[in-house]
Design a protein around this motif. Structure first.
Motif, PDB file in Angstrom:
ATOM      1  N   VAL A 170       1.063  -1.087   0.001  1.00  0.00           N
ATOM      2  CA  VAL A 170       0.047  -0.071  -0.040  1.00  0.00           C
ATOM      3  C   VAL A 170       0.852   1.183   0.170  1.00  0.00           C
ATOM      4  N   SER A 171       0.232   2.758   0.017  1.00  0.00           N
ATOM      5  CA  SER A 171       1.184   3.684  -0.380  1.00  0.00           C
ATOM      6  C   SER A 171       0.976   4.484   0.944  1.00  0.00           C
ATOM      7  N   THR A 172       0.189   4.254   1.912  1.00  0.00           N
ATOM      8  CA  THR A 172      -0.248   5.332   2.997  1.00  0.00           C
ATOM      9  C   THR A 172      -0.738   4.507   4.080  1.00  0.00           C
ATOM     10  N   PRO A 173      -0.376   5.157   5.191  1.00  0.00           N
ATOM     11  CA  PRO A 173      -0.894   4.436   6.569  1.00  0.00           C
ATOM     12  C   PRO A 173      -2.560   4.094   6.495  1.00  0.00           C
ATOM     13  N   GLU A 174      -3.318   5.049   6.112  1.00  0.00           N
ATOM     14  CA  GLU A 174      -4.908   4.572   6.236  1.00  0.00           C
ATOM     15  C   GLU A 174      -5.075   3.328   5.108  1.00  0.00           C
ATOM     16  N   LYS A 175      -4.279   3.209   4.070  1.00  0.00           N
ATOM     17  CA  LYS A 175      -4.441   2.011   3.234  1.00  0.00           C
ATOM     18  C   LYS A 175      -3.894   0.727   3.838  1.00  0.00           C
ATOM     19  N   GLU A 176      -2.984   1.050   4.730  1.00  0.00           N
ATOM     20  CA  GLU A 176      -2.212  -0.135   5.683  1.00  0.00           C
ATOM     21  C   GLU A 176      -3.437  -0.699   6.301  1.00  0.00           C
ATOM     22  N   GLU A 177      -4.125   0.327   6.994  1.00  0.00           N
ATOM     23  CA  GLU A 177      -5.056  -0.175   8.151  1.00  0.00           C
ATOM     24  C   GLU A 177      -6.372  -0.758   7.368  1.00  0.00           C
ATOM     25  N   LEU A 178      -6.591  -0.566   6.245  1.00  0.00           N
ATOM     26  CA  LEU A 178      -7.587  -1.389   5.559  1.00  0.00           C
ATOM     27  C   LEU A 178      -6.894  -2.548   5.025  1.00  0.00           C
ATOM     28  N   ALA A 179      -5.838  -2.906   4.487  1.00  0.00           N
ATOM     29  CA  ALA A 179      -5.601  -3.985   4.094  1.00  0.00           C
ATOM     30  C   ALA A 179      -5.415  -5.098   5.410  1.00  0.00           C
ATOM     31  N   ARG A 180      -4.953  -4.337   6.397  1.00  0.00           N
ATOM     32  CA  ARG A 180      -4.751  -5.287   7.716  1.00  0.00           C
ATOM     33  C   ARG A 180      -6.097  -5.830   8.235  1.00  0.00           C
ATOM     34  N   GLU A 181      -7.224  -4.839   7.831  1.00  0.00           N
ATOM     35  CA  GLU A 181      -8.366  -5.111   8.374  1.00  0.00           C
ATOM     36  C   GLU A 181      -9.155  -6.211   7.382  1.00  0.00           C
ATOM     37  N   ALA A 182      -8.656  -6.190   5.996  1.00  0.00           N
ATOM     38  CA  ALA A 182      -9.013  -7.282   5.155  1.00  0.00           C
ATOM     39  C   ALA A 182      -8.489  -8.622   5.288  1.00  0.00           C
ATOM     40  N   GLY A 183      -7.420  -8.699   6.314  1.00  0.00           N
ATOM     41  CA  GLY A 183      -6.839  -9.855   6.540  1.00  0.00           C
ATOM     42  C   GLY A 183      -5.449 -10.165   6.162  1.00  0.00           C
ATOM     43  N   GLU A 186       0.994  -9.224   6.498  1.00  0.00           N
ATOM     44  CA  GLU A 186       1.843  -8.079   6.743  1.00  0.00           C
ATOM     45  C   GLU A 186       1.624  -7.346   5.524  1.00  0.00           C
ATOM     46  N   VAL A 187       2.017  -5.976   5.746  1.00  0.00           N
ATOM     47  CA  VAL A 187       1.680  -4.753   4.911  1.00  0.00           C
ATOM     48  C   VAL A 187       2.840  -3.945   5.016  1.00  0.00           C
ATOM     49  N   VAL A 188       3.418  -3.678   3.777  1.00  0.00           N
ATOM     50  CA  VAL A 188       4.641  -2.791   3.301  1.00  0.00           C
ATOM     51  C   VAL A 188       4.504  -1.854   2.373  1.00  0.00           C
ATOM     52  N   ARG A 189       5.253  -0.802   2.216  1.00  0.00           N
ATOM     53  CA  ARG A 189       5.305  -0.011   1.262  1.00  0.00           C
ATOM     54  C   ARG A 189       6.077  -0.528  -0.129  1.00  0.00           C
ATOM     55  N   TYR A 190       5.693   0.084  -1.006  1.00  0.00           N
ATOM     56  CA  TYR A 190       6.189  -0.275  -2.421  1.00  0.00           C
ATOM     57  C   TYR A 190       7.837  -0.219  -2.513  1.00  0.00           C
ATOM     58  N   ASP A 191       8.387   0.788  -1.574  1.00  0.00           N
ATOM     59  CA  ASP A 191       9.794   0.782  -1.916  1.00  0.00           C
ATOM     60  C   ASP A 191      10.788  -0.302  -1.451  1.00  0.00           C
ATOM     61  N   ASN A 192      10.014  -1.081  -0.501  1.00  0.00           N
ATOM     62  CA  ASN A 192      10.759  -2.215  -0.040  1.00  0.00           C
ATOM     63  C   ASN A 192      10.033  -3.583  -0.001  1.00  0.00           C
ATOM     64  N   PHE A 193       8.950  -3.539  -0.887  1.00  0.00           N
ATOM     65  CA  PHE A 193       8.329  -4.764  -0.861  1.00  0.00           C
ATOM     66  C   PHE A 193       9.201  -6.197  -1.558  1.00  0.00           C
ATOM     67  N   GLU A 194      10.192  -5.912  -2.198  1.00  0.00           N
ATOM     68  CA  GLU A 194      10.914  -7.013  -2.769  1.00  0.00           C
ATOM     69  C   GLU A 194      11.758  -7.789  -1.486  1.00  0.00           C
ATOM     70  N   GLN A 195      12.632  -6.912  -0.664  1.00  0.00           N
ATOM     71  CA  GLN A 195      13.094  -7.240   0.470  1.00  0.00           C
ATOM     72  C   GLN A 195      12.139  -7.832   1.305  1.00  0.00           C
ATOM     73  N   ALA A 196      10.997  -7.277   1.493  1.00  0.00           N
ATOM     74  CA  ALA A 196       9.841  -7.934   2.553  1.00  0.00           C
ATOM     75  C   ALA A 196       9.229  -9.301   2.050  1.00  0.00           C
ATOM     76  N   ALA A 197       9.200  -9.361   0.445  1.00  0.00           N
ATOM     77  CA  ALA A 197       8.778 -10.625  -0.146  1.00  0.00           C
ATOM     78  C   ALA A 197      10.059 -11.709   0.503  1.00  0.00           C
ATOM     79  N   ASN A 198      11.145 -11.454   0.298  1.00  0.00           N
ATOM     80  CA  ASN A 198      12.270 -12.258   0.711  1.00  0.00           C
ATOM     81  C   ASN A 198      12.038 -12.888   2.119  1.00  0.00           C
TER      82      ASN A 198
END
Length: 320
Positions: A170-183, A186-198
Motif C-alpha cells: 500500500v502507499s499510505t498508513p490509511e491504506k495499510e489499516e484497510l489492508a490489515r482489516e481485510a486480513g 503483513e503490509v509494506v510500502r512499495y519501496d521495500n516490498f521485494e526485500q519484504a517478500a524475501n
C-alpha cells in the motif's frame, strides 16, 4: 430525457461528457433498467484514454445495478420490478440502460444495490484470480499489490479464505489499516516490498504475485516469485509493462507469467458459479465490500481523476 456519460474523443478525464440520450424500448432478448448505481473500474480509464481502442463516440462503464422497468420479447428469466446487476455492458454510466437479458444477474434479497454494483466486476476478477488463474492453496505465500484498492481488498479476503499467507503493498498508513482489516498478514510500502517478500518467505519467494500496478512494480514482482511460481499481471495502473524477454522467466526459476482478462473466465457456467459464491459470501458476512466514494453522474470526470491519482480506497460508484 435521461442522461448518460459519453466519450466523443478519447483522452483524459475531460473526455467524459454528460449528455441527454434516447433510450429505446428493449428488443428481443433485452431488458430495460433504471440504473441505481454504476461501478467505476480501471478498465474504464483504458477505454476513455484509447489504450483499449473503441469506435467513437461511445458510452462508458461496464458495471451497475438497478431495477427492471421493461422486458423485451422472449425474456422469461426477468420481470418488471426485479433487482439485477451486470458487469459487462458498455455504457453503464447512465440513468437508464437497455441490456441483454443474459447479461443481467439477479441480486439476492439482503444485498443493497450499491453493494451489488460495487462487487461484480472486481469481485469476479478477484475470484478468478485466486481460483482459476492461480488456484491458491492452504499455506501459500501470496503478494497482493495495491491491496487497499477495489480488487486488492477483495483479493486479500478471498486469498485468506483459501488459507493463504498474504503480504500486501500500500502507499499510505490509511491504506495499510484497510489492508490489515481485510486480513493481510503483513503490509509494506512499495519501496521495500521485494526485500519484504524475501523475508516473508525465508528466501523462497512467493507462490504467486498478483500485480495490478504494472510498470513500476513489475521488476520487483518478478524477483519476488519462487521457482515455478506465478506472476499474475492483471492491470497497469502505473503504466504498461515494457516488452519482456522470456529468458528472464527462465533465469528467475521457470516462472509462469500470465496476463488474464475476465472474458476468458466468464462462460455462463463460470459466471453463475463466481457470482453465486460472491453473493453468498457477502450475505454470510464473510466478504466485505468497501465503497470508497460515491459521485453523481455529473462528476464522472472527478471519479476518474481520483482513481488514477491513487487517492481512493475500495470501490468508486456513480449514483444517477
Amino acid at each position: 430525457m435521461p442522461k448518460a456519460v459519453r466519450v466523443r474523443q478519447t483522452g483524459g478525464p475531460e473526455a467524459l461528457e454528460l449528455v441527454d440520450v434516447d433510450v429505446p424500448a428493449p428488443g428481443e432478448g433485452e431488458i430495460a433498467v433504471d440504473v441505481q448505481a454504476a461501478g467505476v473500474n480501471y478498465i474504464d480509464t483504458y477505454h476513455r484514454s484509447g489504450m483499449y481502442p473503441m469506435e467513437t463516440p461511445f458510452g462508458i462503464g461496464l458495471e451497475g445495478a438497478g431495477v427492471v422497468t421493461a422486458v423485451g420479447s422472449g425474456v422469461t428469466d426477468h420481470a418488471v420490478g426485479d433487482r439485477v446487476s451486470w458487469y459487462s455492458v458498455q455504457g453503464s454510466y447512465a440513468e437508464k440502460l437497455v441490456l441483454p437479458a443474459a447479461s443481467a444477474i439477479p441480486v439476492p434479497d439482503g444485498v443493497p444495490a450499491d453493494t451489488a454494483a460495487a462487487l461484480l466486476l472486481q469481485g469476479v476478477t478477484a475470484h478468478y484470480l485466486v481460483t482459476s488463474t492461480y488456484a491458491v492453496q492452504e499455506g501459500d505465500p501470496i503478494l497482493v499489490h495495491a491491496a487497499a484498492g477495489g480488487v486488492g481488498l477483495l483479493l486479500v479476503q478471498l486469498a485468506k479464505a483459501r488459507g493463504a499467507r498474504v503480504l500486501a503493498t500500500v502507499s499510505t498508513p490509511e491504506k495499510e489499516e484497510l489492508a490489515r482489516e481485510a486480513g493481510a498478514d503483513e503490509v509494506v510500502r512499495y519501496d521495500n516490498f521485494e526485500q519484504a517478500a524475501n523475508e516473508f518467505t525465508n528466501g523462497e519467494g512467493m507462490a504467486a504475485v498478483y500485480d495490478g500496478v504494472g510498470k513500476t512494480t513489475f521488476d520487483g514482482s518478478l524477483a519476488s516469485v519462487r521457482r515455478r511460481g506465478f506472476l499474475v499481471l492483471f492491470g497497469a495502473s502505473s503504466g504498461a509493462v515494457p516488452p519482456v524477454d522470456p529468458q528472464r522467466l527462465n533465469a528467475q526459476g521457470s516462472i509462469y507469467l500470465t496476463r488474464p482478462t475476465s472474458r476468458d473466465y466468464s462462460s455462463p457456467e463460470e459466471v453463475r458459479w463466481r457470482t453465486s459464491e460472491l453473493f453468498d459470501a457477502v450475505l454470510a458476512g464473510k466478504l466485505s465490500v468497501r465503497i470508497g466514494g460515491r459521485y453523481p453522474l455529473s462528476e464522472a470526470r472527478k471519479a476518474h481523476e481520483d482513481l488514477q491519482g491513487r487517492r481512493t480506497t475500495g470501490k468508486l460508484l456513480l449514483i444517477p
